[in-house]
Design a protein around this motif. Structure first.
Motif, PDB file in Angstrom:
ATOM      1  N   GLN A 197      -9.091  -7.742  15.123  1.00  0.00           N
ATOM      2  CA  GLN A 197     -10.508  -6.879  15.286  1.00  0.00           C
ATOM      3  C   GLN A 197     -11.191  -7.394  16.668  1.00  0.00           C
ATOM      4  O   GLN A 197     -11.865  -6.467  17.305  1.00  0.00           O
ATOM      5  CB  GLN A 197     -11.244  -6.896  13.919  1.00  0.00           C
TER       6      GLN A 197
ATOM      7  N   THR B  71     -10.444   3.670   1.231  1.00  0.00           N
ATOM      8  CA  THR B  71     -11.488   3.443   2.145  1.00  0.00           C
ATOM      9  C   THR B  71     -10.797   3.063   3.147  1.00  0.00           C
ATOM     10  O   THR B  71     -10.044   1.930   2.949  1.00  0.00           O
ATOM     11  CB  THR B  71     -12.552   2.580   1.591  1.00  0.00           C
TER      12      THR B  71
ATOM     13  N   GLY C 210       0.849  -1.220  -0.185  1.00  0.00           N
ATOM     14  CA  GLY C 210      -0.115   0.046  -0.022  1.00  0.00           C
ATOM     15  C   GLY C 210       0.713   1.145   0.049  1.00  0.00           C
ATOM     16  O   GLY C 210       0.683   2.402  -0.653  1.00  0.00           O
TER      17      GLY C 210
HETATM   18  P1  NAD Z   1      -6.514   0.242   7.554  1.00  0.00           P
HETATM   19  O1  NAD Z   1      -7.011   1.656   7.192  1.00  0.00           O
HETATM   20  O2  NAD Z   1      -5.488  -0.216   8.208  1.00  0.00           O
HETATM   21  O3  NAD Z   1      -6.621  -0.735   6.207  1.00  0.00           O
HETATM   22  C1  NAD Z   1      -7.372  -0.274   4.929  1.00  0.00           C
HETATM   23  C2  NAD Z   1      -6.524  -0.699   3.653  1.00  0.00           C
HETATM   24  O4  NAD Z   1      -5.155   0.281   3.721  1.00  0.00           O
HETATM   25  C3  NAD Z   1      -5.944  -2.082   3.479  1.00  0.00           C
HETATM   26  O5  NAD Z   1      -5.944  -2.301   2.275  1.00  0.00           O
HETATM   27  C4  NAD Z   1      -4.484  -1.738   4.212  1.00  0.00           C
HETATM   28  O6  NAD Z   1      -3.578  -2.783   3.740  1.00  0.00           O
HETATM   29  C5  NAD Z   1      -4.190  -0.660   3.557  1.00  0.00           C
HETATM   30  N1  NAD Z   1      -3.052   0.294   4.276  1.00  0.00           N
HETATM   31  C6  NAD Z   1      -2.680   0.195   5.386  1.00  0.00           C
HETATM   32  N2  NAD Z   1      -1.477   0.969   5.883  1.00  0.00           N
HETATM   33  C7  NAD Z   1      -1.254   1.626   4.802  1.00  0.00           C
HETATM   34  C8  NAD Z   1      -0.308   2.345   4.307  1.00  0.00           C
HETATM   35  N3  NAD Z   1       0.495   2.952   5.017  1.00  0.00           N
HETATM   36  N4  NAD Z   1      -0.148   2.918   3.155  1.00  0.00           N
HETATM   37  C9  NAD Z   1      -1.183   2.244   2.214  1.00  0.00           C
HETATM   38  N5  NAD Z   1      -2.059   1.535   2.332  1.00  0.00           N
HETATM   39  C10 NAD Z   1      -2.185   1.172   3.779  1.00  0.00           C
HETATM   40  O7  NAD Z   1      -7.993  -0.474   8.162  1.00  0.00           O
HETATM   41  P2  NAD Z   1      -8.031  -1.913   9.005  1.00  0.00           P
HETATM   42  O8  NAD Z   1      -6.652  -2.137   9.455  1.00  0.00           O
HETATM   43  O9  NAD Z   1      -8.533  -2.802   7.776  1.00  0.00           O
HETATM   44  O10 NAD Z   1      -9.068  -1.499  10.011  1.00  0.00           O
HETATM   45  C11 NAD Z   1      -8.780  -0.606  11.202  1.00  0.00           C
HETATM   46  C12 NAD Z   1      -9.713   0.282  11.260  1.00  0.00           C
HETATM   47  O11 NAD Z   1     -10.332   1.079  10.048  1.00  0.00           O
HETATM   48  C13 NAD Z   1     -11.262  -0.529  11.812  1.00  0.00           C
HETATM   49  O12 NAD Z   1     -10.916  -1.044  13.030  1.00  0.00           O
HETATM   50  C14 NAD Z   1     -12.245   0.661  11.344  1.00  0.00           C
HETATM   51  O13 NAD Z   1     -12.279   1.550  12.307  1.00  0.00           O
HETATM   52  C15 NAD Z   1     -11.500   1.361  10.213  1.00  0.00           C
HETATM   53  N6  NAD Z   1     -12.056   0.764   8.845  1.00  0.00           N
HETATM   54  C16 NAD Z   1     -12.806   1.626   8.118  1.00  0.00           C
HETATM   55  C17 NAD Z   1     -13.622   1.308   7.131  1.00  0.00           C
HETATM   56  C18 NAD Z   1     -14.376   2.325   6.310  1.00  0.00           C
HETATM   57  O14 NAD Z   1     -15.157   1.587   5.608  1.00  0.00           O
HETATM   58  N7  NAD Z   1     -14.327   3.351   6.780  1.00  0.00           N
HETATM   59  C19 NAD Z   1     -13.411   0.248   6.571  1.00  0.00           C
HETATM   60  C20 NAD Z   1     -12.510  -0.964   7.241  1.00  0.00           C
HETATM   61  C21 NAD Z   1     -11.728  -0.307   8.334  1.00  0.00           C
END
Ligand code: NAD
Length: 491
Positions: free
Chosen positions: A333, A229, A214
């Motif tokens: 989670q 997202t 990412g």
């Molecule tokens: P996250 O934001 O960590 O991950 C979402 C995506 O971003 C994944 O594909 C992940 O691999 C990617 N990602 C993580 N770090 C990155 C970086 N440094 N650079 C680029 N991409 C990166 O979310 P999560 O770990 O899946 O969930 C954590 C929290 O996020 C949840 O507890 C919830 O509160 C929130 N969440 C929100 C939504 C939403 O639809 N708004 C969806 C999932 C999770």
């Protein structure tokens, strides 16, 4: 089932050979491994996407031509809907009927953007009227370029569709990185796109971690637009990376959305929508209405009914008939949600139901749906997104108080109101500081309508025509049309 990276129209092993394990959250078993991309793979993919955009002519195709690919993808998703839905369940944990709905929605999203791609061909250039008649001017829309799409694990294929479909319709080429926890249906999408004959490099799908794959996407100078997202902290990182290179960016982040129920509401209907607003998808929904405000006169009766109905929800493996609540997506989670409930207890909240593992489950990340009352307004449980089947509920007296409590959040993704008094419902809807407002319901989402948040819930809008705009630039073309010399230097 493929497990490699899909780059430039080919399935390839990651250059450094890394793998991630895929765990079924209902059984905790490793069901397969998938490739873990690194910056080297991302670089190959971005180069392919650049070539497809800059040289191979994807943005130059007529919208009707691009629409044919989108329709073929929609059709293939529909043909394989049952199989893809089962894959989503073993990867994500959600109940099968929900997964089925998501997959049908994903197909619908490709069809919807196929329509918009076709309409791009008929869109007249916008003629700009100028005060100076020596010039004519027009505005045209063009695709931004290479889009990097990074998506979460809560609606794996649907979130992919929300980004890939409008980006391809607009004429962008795409690097998609699904969440490391739930990549299986994105790999199916790659298979489907390949079978649909999508030209090489137009859609590249790379599995891998956020911090490596990412991060490499958001840092790559060959990417023009980032669409994300997920969580707020990662959203911030993405915006910072975008700021460095002035990449276009759209973010759909979390929320702590309110649901205001007035005393004239039907209690049964309110309970149904409150439950749908927070227990659907195990509450792992960015727009979940996790703060419920109920007018005092009906609070006790509604709470009693809500607790009774919540305790009846059938919990189990999402593949089992009749299950309405599956496991949370991962051990991490699960632990975070349990810790949030514990934190709420310590802060003085009462657990009206749930809060523990259901009996009879020794494997799987299962948690009983949970209702919290007496939650202090300054506690994390009231303020922070929990992203699990946990709802906070409290009484209010007046409309003004309800609006104030509802808007008292740094988030502004969604909000809901329930009342038989239409004028009141409309008034409250207008007063909400949120991008998505539901009246007399919570959560129904339509591909045609704009989706996105106010405040810290994000920037930009997905879905509908707004979703297409996300991937378009505006160019003005101004022409000097008089025979008279300009005459500034040369008189
Ligand atoms: P996250 O934001 O960590 O991950 C979402 C995506 O971003 C994944 O594909 C992940 O691999 C990617 N990602 C993580 N770090 C990155 C970086 N440094 N650079 C680029 N991409 C990166 O979310 P999560 O770990 O899946 O969930 C954590 C929290 O996020 C949840 O507890 C919830 O509160 C929130 N969440 C929100 C939504 C939403 O639809 N708004 C969806 C999932 C999770």
């Amino acid at each position: 089932m493929r497990s490699e990276l899909y780059i430039d129209g080919k399935w390839v092993k990651p250059l450094r050979g890394g793998v991630c394990e895929v765990i079924n959250p209902a059984t905790e078993e490793v069901i397969q491994t998938i490739a873990a991309a690194t910056a080297e793979d991302v670089d190959v993919a971005v180069r392919a996407a650049r070539r497809a955009f800059d040289q191979d002519g994807w943005p130059k195709l007529f919208g009707t031509q691009r629409a044919k690919y989108l329709r073929a993808i929609a059709e293939a998703i529909r043909t394989r809907q049952a199989e893809i839905a089962r894959l989503e369940v073993i990867d994500n944990g959600k109940p099968l009927p929900e997964a089925d709905w998501d997959i049908a929605d994903a197909a619908g999203c490709f069809d919807f953007y196929a329509d918009l791609a076709e309409q791009l061909d008929n869109r007249p250039e916008e003629i700009i009227s100028l005060a100076d008649d020596r010039f004519t001017s027009k505005a045209v829309r063009e695709p931004i370029g290479v889009a990097g799409a990074i998506i979460p694990w809560n609606y794996p294929l649907l979130m992919a569709a929300w980004k890939v479909a409008p980006a391809l319709a607009a004429g962008c080429t795409v690097i998609l990185k699904p969440a490391e926890l739930t990549s299986l249906t994105a790999l199916e999408l790659a298979t489907i796109a390949d079978e649909a004959g999508l030209p090489p490099g137009v859609l590249n799908i790379l599995t891998g971690s956020g911090s490596i794959a990412g991060q490499a996407i958001i840092d790559h100078k060959g990417v023009d637009k980032l669409a994300f997202t997920g969580s707020g902290p990662v959203g911030s990182k993405i915006m910072a990376a975008a700021a460095r290179d002035i990449k276009r960016v759209s973010l759909e982040l979390g929320g702590k959305s309110p649901f205001v129920v007035f005393e004239d509401a039907d209690i049964d209907e309110a309970v149904e929508w409150i439950m749908f607003g927070i227990f659907w998808n195990q509450g792992q929904v960015c727009s979940a209405t996790s703060r419920v405000l109920v007018q005092k006169a009906i609070y006790e009766r509604l709470l009693a009914r809500l607790v009774a109905e919540t305790d009846k929800i059938k919990i189990g493996n999402g593949l089992e008939e009749g299950v309405l609540l599956g496991p949370l997506v991962s051990k991490r989670q699960y632990e975070q949600v349990v810790a949030a409930i514990e934190g709420a207890r310590k802060a003085g909240a009462t657990v009206a139901c749930g809060g523990t593992r259901p009996e009879g489950f020794d494997k799987g990340y299962y948690l009983r749906p949970t209702i919290l009352t007496d939650v202090p307004l300054d506690s994390d449980a009231w303020v922070e997104e929990i992203f699990g089947p946990v709802v906070c509920i409290r009484p209010f007296e007046s409309e003004e108080e309800a609006i104030e409590l509802a808007n008292d959040s740094r988030f502004g993704l969604a909000a809901a109101v329930m009342s038989k008094d239409d004028a009141r419902a409309e008034r409250v809807a207008a007063a909400f500081r949120a991008g998505i407002v539901w009246i007399n319901c919570s959560q129904p989402t339509f591909t045609e309508a704009p989706w996105g948040g106010y405040k810290e819930s994000g920037i930009g809008r997905e879905l509908g025509r707004w979703g297409l705009e996300n991937y378009l630039e505006t160019k003005q073309i101004t022409k000097y049309v008089t025979d008279k010399p300009w005459g500034w230097y040369i008189k």
